[in-house]
Design a protein around this motif. Structure first.
Motif, PDB file in Angstrom:
ATOM      1  N   THR A 248      -0.009  16.256  -4.830  1.00 26.21           N
ATOM      2  CA  THR A 248       1.421  16.528  -4.650  1.00 26.21           C
ATOM      3  C   THR A 248       1.638  16.951  -3.200  1.00 26.21           C
ATOM      4  OG1 THR A 248       1.608  17.222  -6.930  1.00 26.21           O
ATOM      5  CG2 THR A 248       3.319  18.008  -5.427  1.00 26.21           C
ATOM      6  N   VAL A 249       2.520  16.230  -2.519  1.00 28.85           N
ATOM      7  CA  VAL A 249       2.690  16.490  -1.075  1.00 28.85           C
ATOM      8  C   VAL A 249       4.125  16.912  -0.788  1.00 28.85           C
ATOM      9  CG1 VAL A 249       2.492  15.525   1.247  1.00 28.85           C
ATOM     10  CG2 VAL A 249       0.917  14.767  -0.556  1.00 28.85           C
ATOM     11  N   ASP A 250       4.286  18.054  -0.148  1.00 32.39           N
ATOM     12  CA  ASP A 250       5.611  18.516   0.310  1.00 32.39           C
ATOM     13  C   ASP A 250       5.679  18.351   1.814  1.00 32.39           C
ATOM     14  OD1 ASP A 250       6.400  19.484  -2.247  1.00 32.39           O
ATOM     15  OD2 ASP A 250       5.051  21.188  -1.943  1.00 32.39           O
ATOM     16  N   LEU A 251       6.840  17.898   2.288  1.00 29.83           N
ATOM     17  CA  LEU A 251       7.016  17.712   3.729  1.00 29.83           C
ATOM     18  C   LEU A 251       8.019  18.723   4.256  1.00 29.83           C
ATOM     19  CD1 LEU A 251       7.382  13.847   4.116  1.00 29.83           C
ATOM     20  CD2 LEU A 251       5.328  15.243   4.384  1.00 29.83           C
ATOM     21  N   ILE A 252       7.669  19.362   5.338  1.00 25.15           N
ATOM     22  CA  ILE A 252       8.619  20.248   6.033  1.00 25.15           C
ATOM     23  C   ILE A 252       8.616  19.787   7.487  1.00 25.15           C
ATOM     24  CG2 ILE A 252       9.110  22.626   6.731  1.00 25.15           C
ATOM     25  CD1 ILE A 252       7.765  23.544   4.148  1.00 25.15           C
ATOM     26  N   PRO A 253       9.762  19.321   7.999  1.00 27.63           N
ATOM     27  CA  PRO A 253       9.727  18.663   9.309  1.00 27.63           C
ATOM     28  C   PRO A 253       9.429  19.571  10.491  1.00 27.63           C
ATOM     29  CG  PRO A 253      11.971  18.741   8.438  1.00 27.63           C
ATOM     30  CD  PRO A 253      11.074  19.259   7.357  1.00 27.63           C
ATOM     31  N   LYS A 254       9.663  20.893  10.339  1.00 30.29           N
ATOM     32  CA  LYS A 254       9.519  21.744  11.534  1.00 30.29           C
ATOM     33  C   LYS A 254       8.282  22.646  11.440  1.00 30.29           C
ATOM     34  CE  LYS A 254      12.557  25.073   9.451  1.00 30.29           C
ATOM     35  NZ  LYS A 254      13.568  26.052   9.562  1.00 30.29           N
ATOM     36  N   ALA A 255       8.019  23.335  12.565  1.00 30.90           N
ATOM     37  CA  ALA A 255       6.962  24.352  12.579  1.00 30.90           C
ATOM     38  C   ALA A 255       7.491  25.593  11.856  1.00 30.90           C
ATOM     39  CB  ALA A 255       6.611  24.704  14.018  1.00 30.90           C
ATOM     40  N   LEU A 256       6.591  26.346  11.228  1.00 32.16           N
ATOM     41  CA  LEU A 256       7.035  27.544  10.508  1.00 32.16           C
ATOM     42  C   LEU A 256       6.364  28.781  11.066  1.00 32.16           C
ATOM     43  CD1 LEU A 256       6.982  26.522   6.725  1.00 32.16           C
ATOM     44  CD2 LEU A 256       8.913  26.480   8.325  1.00 32.16           C
ATOM     45  N   GLU A 257       7.043  29.920  10.858  1.00 34.44           N
ATOM     46  CA  GLU A 257       6.431  31.215  11.161  1.00 34.44           C
ATOM     47  C   GLU A 257       7.028  32.250  10.209  1.00 34.44           C
ATOM     48  OE1 GLU A 257       7.367  32.155  15.228  1.00 34.44           O
ATOM     49  OE2 GLU A 257       9.483  31.855  14.937  1.00 34.44           O
ATOM     50  N   GLY A 258       6.542  33.466  10.274  1.00 35.73           N
ATOM     51  CA  GLY A 258       7.110  34.575   9.504  1.00 35.73           C
ATOM     52  C   GLY A 258       7.138  34.316   8.004  1.00 35.73           C
ATOM     53  N   ASP A 259       8.255  34.722   7.370  1.00 29.73           N
ATOM     54  CA  ASP A 259       8.360  34.633   5.902  1.00 29.73           C
ATOM     55  C   ASP A 259       8.302  33.200   5.408  1.00 29.73           C
ATOM     56  OD1 ASP A 259       8.539  37.308   5.876  1.00 29.73           O
ATOM     57  OD2 ASP A 259      10.714  37.408   5.531  1.00 29.73           O
ATOM     58  N   ASP A 260       8.881  32.270   6.173  1.00 29.48           N
ATOM     59  CA  ASP A 260       8.864  30.869   5.736  1.00 29.48           C
ATOM     60  C   ASP A 260       7.430  30.361   5.644  1.00 29.48           C
ATOM     61  OD1 ASP A 260      11.601  30.903   5.722  1.00 29.48           O
ATOM     62  OD2 ASP A 260      11.779  30.081   7.758  1.00 29.48           O
ATOM     63  N   LEU A 261       6.633  30.736   6.637  1.00 33.30           N
ATOM     64  CA  LEU A 261       5.236  30.306   6.627  1.00 33.30           C
ATOM     65  C   LEU A 261       4.487  31.005   5.484  1.00 33.30           C
ATOM     66  CD1 LEU A 261       2.904  28.755   7.909  1.00 33.30           C
ATOM     67  CD2 LEU A 261       2.626  30.626   9.538  1.00 33.30           C
ATOM     68  N   ALA A 262       4.776  32.287   5.293  1.00 35.52           N
ATOM     69  CA  ALA A 262       4.098  33.053   4.236  1.00 35.52           C
ATOM     70  C   ALA A 262       4.334  32.412   2.866  1.00 35.52           C
ATOM     71  CB  ALA A 262       4.596  34.494   4.246  1.00 35.52           C
TER      72      ALA A 262
END
Ligand code: NAI
Length: 408
Positions: free
Chosen positions: A33-47
Motif C-alpha cells: 500500500t503506497v501513500d504519496l505526499i508531494p512535499k517535504a515534511l517536518e514536525g507533527d506532519d512528519l511524526a
C-alpha cells in the motif's frame, strides 16, 4: 510473487517529495500500500507519517534524525530517492534496525552525457557564442574553435561516471587516459596512468570524476593547474571541493587554460537562496551549470526504480544489498525453508544464542549469513520448519536484539 507470510498490502509505504511515479508503480505492483505526499515534511506532519509507515521514502529535503526515528515504531527501512544520504542520521537508523537505501549510480549516464556536452561546448566556445548572440552579436569567428576528434581527454577517477565518459569520448574519436587510485580494467582503448601528473601533462581536456574525500579535497590546486597543457580545459562535474577556485580563476584570467566547465562548487546556495554568484562569472569560455549533472527525467526514473527494487527485496527477502548503513546480506531463497531476520547489537555470542534456540527446537539451519558493522549485526537464517510466535518472541526478547522479523 515471493512467499512472504504477511499480507503484502498491510505494508504501508509513504513516499514524500514528488518521487518519480515509477517508484510508486513498482511498489504497488509488488502488492504494497503506497501513500504519496508531494512535499517535504517536518514536525507533527512528519511524526504522523512516521507513526504509521513501515517504509518512508524521500528525496533530500525531509530530514530524519535520531529524534524522528525514535517515534517510528513500525519503520522497517528508509528509501533515500537521491544520490546522497545526508538527510538521514544513518547510524541512529542502523541502531534501530532500519536500513537506508539510496541510488548512488542511477544518474551515471546523465552526468557522463553532460560532461561530453561540456567537452564540445568548451572546444567550440559555445557559452560565449550563445551569450553574444543573445545580445544581438553575430560572432562567426573560428578563433579558438576546435573539433574534439583526435584530442586527448584525461579522466581523474575512473568509476561509474569516468568509465562512461571514457566510452563516449572514444566514440567521438578522442584518446582517453585515466588515473584512479584503485586498479581498474580499462574499457575500450583507454589507457591507465599511474599518477595524476601524467594525466595533466598529456591531456587537452581534464575531467574530474572522484568522490569528495580527504585526499580529493583541493586536489586540483595551483601546482596541478599550472602543470596542465597551455590552452587545455578543466571540467568538474564531481564535487565542488575538488578544485581550488582561486587557482582556476587565475589560470583562466592569465590565459593558461582555454576554458573550464563547472557543475559543482565549493559553496553551493541553499534551496531558498534567491541569488548566487560564482567567482568565475563573466570569464571567457567558462560554462557554469547549477549542479544539474544528474538532473534528468531518466535519472529520476532510474532512482525511483532502483530504490523501489532495493526496498522490495529487503521487505520480501531481507536483502540489504545497496544499504548504506547495514552489512550487505544477500542470501538466495531456498525451497522448503523458513526465514528469520535478526538485527542485533554487535556484541560477541549472538549467533550462539540464536543457534541454541534453534537447536532446542530441533530445527535444522539450512543456510545463514551474518554481517556486522560497528553499530549492529544482521543475521539472516533459513531453517527447515516454521517458527511459532513463541519462538519469534524468544529471539526478539534476547537482550541484544534490536529487530526480529519472521519472513515466511
Ligand atoms: P564512483 O565511486 O563510481 O567512482 C569514483 C572513482 O574515483 C572510483 O573509481 C575511485 O577509486 C576513484 N577515486 C577516489 N579517490 C581518488 C583519488 N584520490 N584519485 C583518483 N581516483 C580516485 O563514483 P561515480 O558515480 O563515478 O561519481 C563520481 C563523482 O561524481 C562523485 O563525486 C559524485 O558525487 C559525483 N556526481 C555528481 C553529480 C552531479 O550532479 N554533478 C551526480 C552524480 C555524481
Amino acid at each position: 510473487m515471493p512467499r512472504t507470510s504477511f499480507p503484502r498490502h498491510k505494508i504501508r509505504i509513504t513516499l514524500l517529495e514528488n518521487i518519480h511515479p515509477a517508484a510508486r508503480e513498482a511498489l504497488v505492483a509488488a502488492g504494497y500500500t503506497v501513500d504519496l505526499i508531494p512535499k517535504a515534511l517536518e514536525g507533527d506532519d512528519l511524526a504522523k507519517v512516521l507513526a504509521e509507515s513501515h517504509i518512508v521514502g524521500m528525496r533530500s529535503r525531509t530530514k530524519l534524525r535520531a529524534a524522528q526515528l525514535e517515534i517510528a515504531p513500525k519503520l522497517l527501512a528508509i528509501g533515500c530517492f537521491s544520490v546522497g544520504t545526508d538527510q538521514v542520521e544513518l547510524s541512529a537508523a542502523a541502531q534501530r534496525g532500519v536500513p537506508v537505501f539510496n541510488a548512488p549510480h542511477a544518474s551515471t549516464r546523465s552526468v557522463a552525457e553532460l560532461t561530453m556536452g561540456c567537452v564540445i561546448g568548451l572546444a567550440r566556445r559555445l557559452g560565449d557564442k550563445s551569450a553574444k548572440l543573445h545580445q544581438g552579436q553575430w560572432d562567426k569567428s573560428l578563433s579558438g574553435a576546435h573539433e574534439v576528434r583526435g584530442h586527448t581527454i584525461g579522466l581523474i577517477g575512473y568509476g561509474h561516471i569516468g568509465q562512461q565518459v571514457g566510452l563516449l569520448a572514444e566514440a567521438f574519436g578522442m584518446r582517453v587516459l585515466f588515473h584512479d587510485i584503485q586498479k581498474k580494467l580499462p574499457l575500450g582503448l583507454s589507457k591507465p596512468l599511474p599518477t595524476i601528473e601524467q594525466v595533466l601533462d598529456e591531456s587537452d581536456f581534464v575531467s574530474l570524476h572522484v568522490p569528495e574525500t580527504a585526499q580529493t579535497r583541493g586536489m586540483l590546486g595551483a601546482p596541478q593547474i599550472a602543470r596542465m597543457k597551455q590552452g587545455s580545459y578543466l571540467l568538474n562535474l564531481s564535487r565542488g571541493s575538488v578544485v581550488v577556485i582561486d587557482a582556476l580563476r587565475d589560470a583562466l584570467q592569465k590565459g593558461h587554460l582555454g576554458g573550464a566547465a563547472l557543475d559543482v562548487f565549493p559553496q553551493e546556495p541553499t534551496p531558498t537562496q534567491a541569488e548566487w554568484r560564482s567567482e568565475l562569472a563573466g570569464l571567457p569560455n567558462v560554462l557554469l551549470t547549477p549542479h544539474v549533472g544528474g538532473n534528468t527525467e531518466e535519472a529520476q526514473r532510474n532512482i525511483g526504480l532502483e530504490v523501489a527494487a532495493a526496498i522490495t527485496s529487503y521487505i520480501d527477502r531481507g536483502d540489504t544489498e545497496g544499504a548504506v548503513n547495514f552489512p550487505t546480506i544477500n542470501l538466495p531463497p531456498r525451497e522448503n525453508t523458513h526465514r528469520i531476520l535478526h538485527v542485533h547489537r554487535n556484541v560477541p555470542g549472538v549467533l550462539a544464542s540464536v543457534t541454541s534456540i534453534m537447536s532446542e527446537l530441533g530445527a535444522n539451519i539450512e543456510a545463514q549469513q551474518l554481517g556486522t558493522t560497528r553499530d549492529i549485526g544482521y543475521l539472516v537464517m533459513d531453517i527447515d520448519r516454521q517458527l511459532s510466535d513463541a519462538v519469534h518472541e524468544r529471539i526478539a526478547a534476547l537482550p541484544v536484539s534490536v529487530k526480529t522479523r519472521v519472513l515466511y
